[in-house]
Design an enzyme around this catalytic site. Structure first.
Site, PDB file in Angstrom:
ATOM      1  CG  HIS A 111       4.167  -1.758   2.083  1.00  0.00           C
ATOM      2  ND1 HIS A 111       2.847  -2.128   2.042  1.00  0.00           N
ATOM      3  CD2 HIS A 111       4.711  -2.486   3.081  1.00  0.00           C
ATOM      4  CE1 HIS A 111       2.605  -3.048   2.972  1.00  0.00           C
ATOM      5  NE2 HIS A 111       3.726  -3.277   3.620  1.00  0.00           N
ATOM      6  CG  HIS A 146      -0.270  -0.276   2.517  1.00  0.00           C
ATOM      7  ND1 HIS A 146       0.638   0.595   3.060  1.00  0.00           N
ATOM      8  CD2 HIS A 146      -0.358  -1.324   3.380  1.00  0.00           C
ATOM      9  CE1 HIS A 146       1.067   0.125   4.211  1.00  0.00           C
ATOM     10  NE2 HIS A 146       0.505  -1.045   4.429  1.00  0.00           N
TER      11      HIS A 146
HETATM   12  P1  AMP Z   1       4.782  -5.428   6.401  1.00  0.00           P
HETATM   13  O1  AMP Z   1       4.588  -5.775   4.974  1.00  0.00           O
HETATM   14  O2  AMP Z   1       3.521  -5.206   7.166  1.00  0.00           O
HETATM   15  O3  AMP Z   1       5.754  -6.349   7.091  1.00  0.00           O
HETATM   16  O4  AMP Z   1       5.485  -4.008   6.404  1.00  0.00           O
HETATM   17  C1  AMP Z   1       6.669  -3.805   5.691  1.00  0.00           C
HETATM   18  C2  AMP Z   1       7.237  -2.480   6.097  1.00  0.00           C
HETATM   19  O5  AMP Z   1       6.297  -1.445   5.802  1.00  0.00           O
HETATM   20  C3  AMP Z   1       7.516  -2.404   7.603  1.00  0.00           C
HETATM   21  O6  AMP Z   1       8.757  -1.758   7.807  1.00  0.00           O
HETATM   22  C4  AMP Z   1       6.349  -1.601   8.101  1.00  0.00           C
HETATM   23  O7  AMP Z   1       6.655  -0.880   9.277  1.00  0.00           O
HETATM   24  C5  AMP Z   1       6.111  -0.658   6.940  1.00  0.00           C
HETATM   25  N1  AMP Z   1       4.757  -0.085   6.997  1.00  0.00           N
HETATM   26  C6  AMP Z   1       3.592  -0.755   7.188  1.00  0.00           C
HETATM   27  N2  AMP Z   1       2.557   0.102   7.241  1.00  0.00           N
HETATM   28  C7  AMP Z   1       3.067   1.351   7.085  1.00  0.00           C
HETATM   29  C8  AMP Z   1       2.506   2.665   7.070  1.00  0.00           C
HETATM   30  N3  AMP Z   1       1.204   2.884   7.209  1.00  0.00           N
HETATM   31  N4  AMP Z   1       3.355   3.714   6.901  1.00  0.00           N
HETATM   32  C9  AMP Z   1       4.691   3.519   6.751  1.00  0.00           C
HETATM   33  N5  AMP Z   1       5.282   2.295   6.756  1.00  0.00           N
HETATM   34  C10 AMP Z   1       4.487   1.235   6.931  1.00  0.00           C
END
Ligand code: AMP
Length: 283
Positions: free
Chosen positions: A37, A34
């Site tokens: 990311h 999203h």
């Molecule tokens: P995930 O795919 O949930 O493991 O997240 C991958 C990376 O994206 C991690 O470093 C998360 O902290 C980051 N992330 C997830 N949601 C957000 C958001 N709303 N804003 C900024 N970074 C995010």
């Protein structure tokens, strides 16, 4: 073109072929990408000359009753987003590729990972640190970008990198939110329309405590009480924690020191677990 790399050997060969002097920025993810990311991808592109992302839904960081099986995996859409963002390569390992049969070596951080999500998700951060160190060993980036959305994950990885002298700079990217304040998350798609409508109350609870801090309140339990009261307005929420903590060590604090603090919350909305946080700036 975003180069698709599926095996450790392919990543190593791609890495070796990079021109000398180029810096490599890495963004590990579990996919279902999203705008949050993508903001990390853009930050990596600003900070490094070459960029690589990974998409891997890491079984090791899911508990037995968590959402591993139903976690969204829209891989074609994700690849299109990485392409549009101008990411140079993406690593898409399979579980068997990252965890060979009988894998019995794990990375355990024992302090920063203990409270908050660590207390309610046993084994979660062991899964995170193990996969992140392994991905670092494969990709060998100069820097890696993680989202402040997972503030405890950032703090745990920063501690691991410090303690084990891992030669990777950790960069934090700001939280990207919906216009109503809800932090973007791959898990938001699970929310029913009613739960989605209630969800912004999490951010509102953080904002209410932050406003009290800005008006001079320094007492941590008073700030937490303000936040919990806001969230308590809607019985749909089942609170796991609403905490005031040191932003680096995540130890709990009584009075917000001049160095600032982290306000962090985790709550269930229906069967969906949401987390969010806000930083109280040094004063
Ligand atoms: P995930 O795919 O949930 O493991 O997240 C991958 C990376 O994206 C991690 O470093 C998360 O902290 C980051 N992330 C997830 N949601 C957000 C958001 N709303 N804003 C900024 N970074 C995010």
């Amino acid at each position: 073109m975003t180069v698709i790399l599926r095996t450790i050997a392919e990543v190593r060969a791609w890495r070796r072929a990079l021109p000398a002097g180029q810096t490599l920025g890495f963004v590990p993810t579990m996919g279902a990408l999203h705008a949050g990311h993508i903001s990390l991808m853009e930050l990596a592109k600003r900070r490094a000359s070459v960029t690589i992302a990974s998409i891997f839904v890491n079984p090791l960081q899911f508990g037995p009753n968590e959402d591993l099986a139903k976690y969204p995996r829209p891989i074609e859409k994700d690849l299109a987003l990485l392409e549009a963002a101008g990411i140079d390569a993406v690593f898409l390992p399979g579980v068997a590729n990252l965890y060979p049969d009988g894998a019995s070596t794990f990375v355990v951080e024992e302090s920063v990972s203990a409270p908050m999500c660590g207390a309610v998700r046993p084994g979660h951060f062991r899964g995170v640190t193990t996969v992140v160190l392994k991905l670092f060993n494969i990709v060998q980036p100069d820097l890696a970008v993680f989202g402040q959305k997972d503030a405890q994950q950032c703090a745990v990885i920063e501690r691991m990198v410090r303690d084990l002298a891992v030669p990777v700079e950790i960069v934090r990217g700001a939280i990207v939110r919906e216009p109503d304040g809800l932090a973007l998350s791959s898990r938001n798609v699970y929310l029913s329309p009613e739960d989605r409508a209630a969800a912004p109350l999490i951010h509102a609870s953080l904002q209410a405590a932050k406003a009290a801090f800005e008006a001079g309140q320094r007492d941590a339990s008073a700030l937490a009480a303000i936040g919990r009261k806001v969230l308590g307005q809607d019985p749909r929420f089942t609170l796991q924690y609403w905490d005031v903590r040191d932003p680096q060590t995540l130890t709990s604090i009584d009075t917000v020191p001049t160095g600032g603090a982290l306000l962090a919350v985790a709550a269930y909305l229906g069967s969906t677990r949401l987390i969010d946080n806000i930083v109280l700036a040094p004063f």
